[in-house]
Design an enzyme around this catalytic site. Structure first.
Site: not given
Ligand code: OXD
Ligand code: MN
Length: 590
Positions: A69, A197, A206, A226, A248, A250, A277, A375
């Site tokens: 991102r 991406y 998102k 989130h 992110s 964690c 998520d 991913r």
């Molecule tokens: C993030 C994702 O960046 O879930 O939080 O991809």
């Molecule tokens: Mn996320």
């Protein structure tokens, strides 16, 4: 197709702008999926993986400059700068449309424009939101088919008048200098150009489900967060649900799919995944908060995922999965650092260069085969621990909200806030520390309120006010907790084993929600007594538990002062209640 004139007109307008050779409406059928996959293989956008070892799986590599991102190119285009607030980039809406239109102009010449009607949330749920994504990327279409509910059934629900989020995506040469991710909350619209991406291009995730949805949720009186959602089943079959947000890196997906250790299993515990998520939370008729996962798949980070850290994720990605930027082995299987098994003897790295274990760069540094943000995109329906309630139209009732961060010191393993307002303060001051493994000064703290810093579609201070208001709206709001799996000893060694053993902490959290579970009152909230957590079968060093539960007033005084600095940076809109919470904390610590 559709008799929705608003939708037809918008698609026509975008066709006029981008000049594709043809327009294809996605119907969401199995035959269509097959056809699109074949087209994507033929064009080279994806590669088919070994049909025996990885049936139905595809491989894709993004451009080297397009692997994550891009927060610095992400904007909230609200009418006034102050609506976006100091934590978001802002552009006036007219300027956003103008800039993106210049980039998109004729950018689809010679190519196909796909129109994807999609639903975030089960199609039959009154809480769901419909979006329509226009894109010239087949990779995006194939991902959206996994991550969302798509096609004719969504158009049928939309009818001739229904509202929808306009999601415009164009690759436009994937030029870094012409990359913009724009959100227009007033217009319920998203324009994303120049990136392929996932986080920038799968606009249901998102962009819609957090940035646009958070602004809608504020207007409509709910929360777009989130957060993962999981259910913990007890011996008697009763299931209690928690929603948890972490910055992110964690381990959200790991927590969402955790397998309790043997001693917990023997007590009858089992975890059910609702989402990993995003959570949309509403107040139910019973005064509780009910949560829906708007997504239909997992877009998870591959490195570090293996049969020890997350066996359920490994089982989920065995078929019908798209792998992006991982190692492609010569036998058309995939591999990543921290994955299962030995690395392949030879293959191609995430940039498509020949790679084998131990490959070094010019400076003699070992080159990772997979990108750290590589991913997997996998259907939720393939997850062995997927909750039977994951598509309940009204969602699942939430007993506890858990905030968490990565703190080497300071924050105990777990603590409970003393009220909804205090819990909002705990979420608003959430933070993670840099570790030695990252560039930058060790211990540097980055505030990431509710893990929404990059995802809140409006002013962060207004967002806090909305959270406070939601506590008043819900007669029986969840209890709010904070966890920290990452506390270390003096040598930097983690004190807590994490992963499946986090179930021990979940047990205490849910006990507290039922008015059970032993705790001591500290200046920061309720912390478990040393005998409150079930540690059977864990061989923690003798002094580890003390360190894990320690609350040091000197460290917390410095922390509280830093909370104030952060609040000051948000300007005059900050709710007085949060200032009061800060003053109270300082007073309790003195
Ligand atoms: C993030 C994702 O960046 O879930 O939080 O991809
Ligand atoms: Mn996320």
């Amino acid at each position: 197709m559709t008799k929705h004139t608003g939708l037809q007109n918008w698609v026509e307008e975008m066709r006029g702008l981008c000049s594709p050779d043809k327009v294809v409406w996605i119907d969401g059928s199995a035959e269509e999926k097959k056809r699109l996959e074949e087209d994507a293989v033929a064009s080279g956008e994806v590669l088919r993986l070994d049909e025996e070892k990885l049936p139905g799986c595809l491989f894709h590599r993004t451009k080297g400059n397009d692997v994550a991102r891009t927060e610095h190119l992400t904007y909230i285009c609200s009418p006034e700068k102050d609506d976006a607030g100091p934590t978001n980039n802002w552009l006036p809406p007219e300027e956003g449309y103008r800039k993106a239109s210049e980039i998109l102009k004729d950018s689809m010449k010679g190519r196909t424009m796909f129109v994807i009607p999609f639903s975030m949330g089960p199609v039959d749920s009154a809480f769901s939101k419909i979006g329509v994504e226009i894109t010239d990327s087949l990779y995006v279409v194939l991902n959206m088919l996994i991550m969302t509910r798509t096609g004719s059934r969504v158009l049928a629900k939309l009818g001739t008048e229904g509202g929808f989020t306009k999601c415009m995506h164009g690759k436009a040469g994937l030029d870094e200098n012409k990359r913009l991710i724009l959100h227009f909350p007033e217009d319920n619209a998203i324009w994303s150009v120049g990136s392929g991406y996932g986080g920038n291009a799968l606009l249901g995730k998102k962009c819609l489900s957090l940035r646009i949805a958070s602004a809608l949720a504020r207007k409509e009186g709910w929360l777009a967060e989130h957060m993962l959602i999981l259910g913990l089943e007890h011996k008697d079959g009763h299931i209690e649900y928690v929603a948890a947000s972490f910055p992110s890196a964690c381990g959200k997906t790991n927590l969402a799919m955790l397998i309790p250790p043997e001693v917990m299993k023997a007590k009858g515990y089992r975890v059910w995944t609702v989402g990993d998520d995003i959570a949309w939370l509403r107040v139910g008729a019973d005064g509780r908060l009910w949560a829906v996962n708007p997504e239909a798949g997992f877009f998870g980070v591959a490195p570090g995922t293996n049969s020890k850290t997350n066996p359920n994720a490994m089982a989920t990605v065995k078929k019908n999965t798209i792998f992006t930027n991982v190692v492609l082995a010569d036998d058309h299987t995939v591999w990543w650092e921290g994955g299962d098994g030995e690395p392949p003897a030879s293959g191609l790295d995430w940039q498509g260069k020949p790679w084998k274990p131990g490959t070094k760069d010019a400076q003699g540094k070992t080159i990772a085969g997979a990108h750290p943000n590589s991913r997997f995109t996998a259907p939720a329906s393939q997850c062995p621990c997927l909750s039977p309630k994951w598509e309940e139209p009204q969602g699942v009732p939430i007993s506890a909200i858990i905030f968490g961060g990565r703190r080497a010191r300071l924050a105990p393993l777990v603590y409970q806030s003393t009220s909804w307002e205090h819990g909002v303060y705990v979420g608003a001051t959430m933070a993670s520390e840099r570790t030695a493994a990252q560039v930058g000064s060790q211990g540097e703290v980055r505030r990431d309120p509710m893990a929404m810093l990059p995802f809140c579609g409006y002013h962060m201070a207004d967002y806090f006010a909305h959270w406070l208001a939601m506590g008043k709206k819900a007669a029986k709001p969840p209890k709010i907790f904070h966890v920290n799996w990452f506390r270390t000893d003096e040598k930097g060694k983690f004190l807590w084993p994490g992963y499946g053993d986090n179930a021990r902490v979940l047990e205490w959290i849910l006990q507290r929600c039922r008015g059970e579970g032993k705790a001591v009152q500290t200046p920061i909230g309720h912390v478990p007594t040393p005998d409150a957590l079930d540690l059977a079968g864990l061989d923690l060093p003798a002094d580890a538990l003390g360190k894990l539960l320690e609350v040091r007033a000197d460290e917390w005084r410095a922390e509280a002062a830093d909370h104030k600095v952060f609040f000051d940076s948000l300007g005059p809109k900050l709710p007085a209640e949060l200032r009061r919470q800060n003053e109270e904390l300082v007073r309790r610590l003195s």
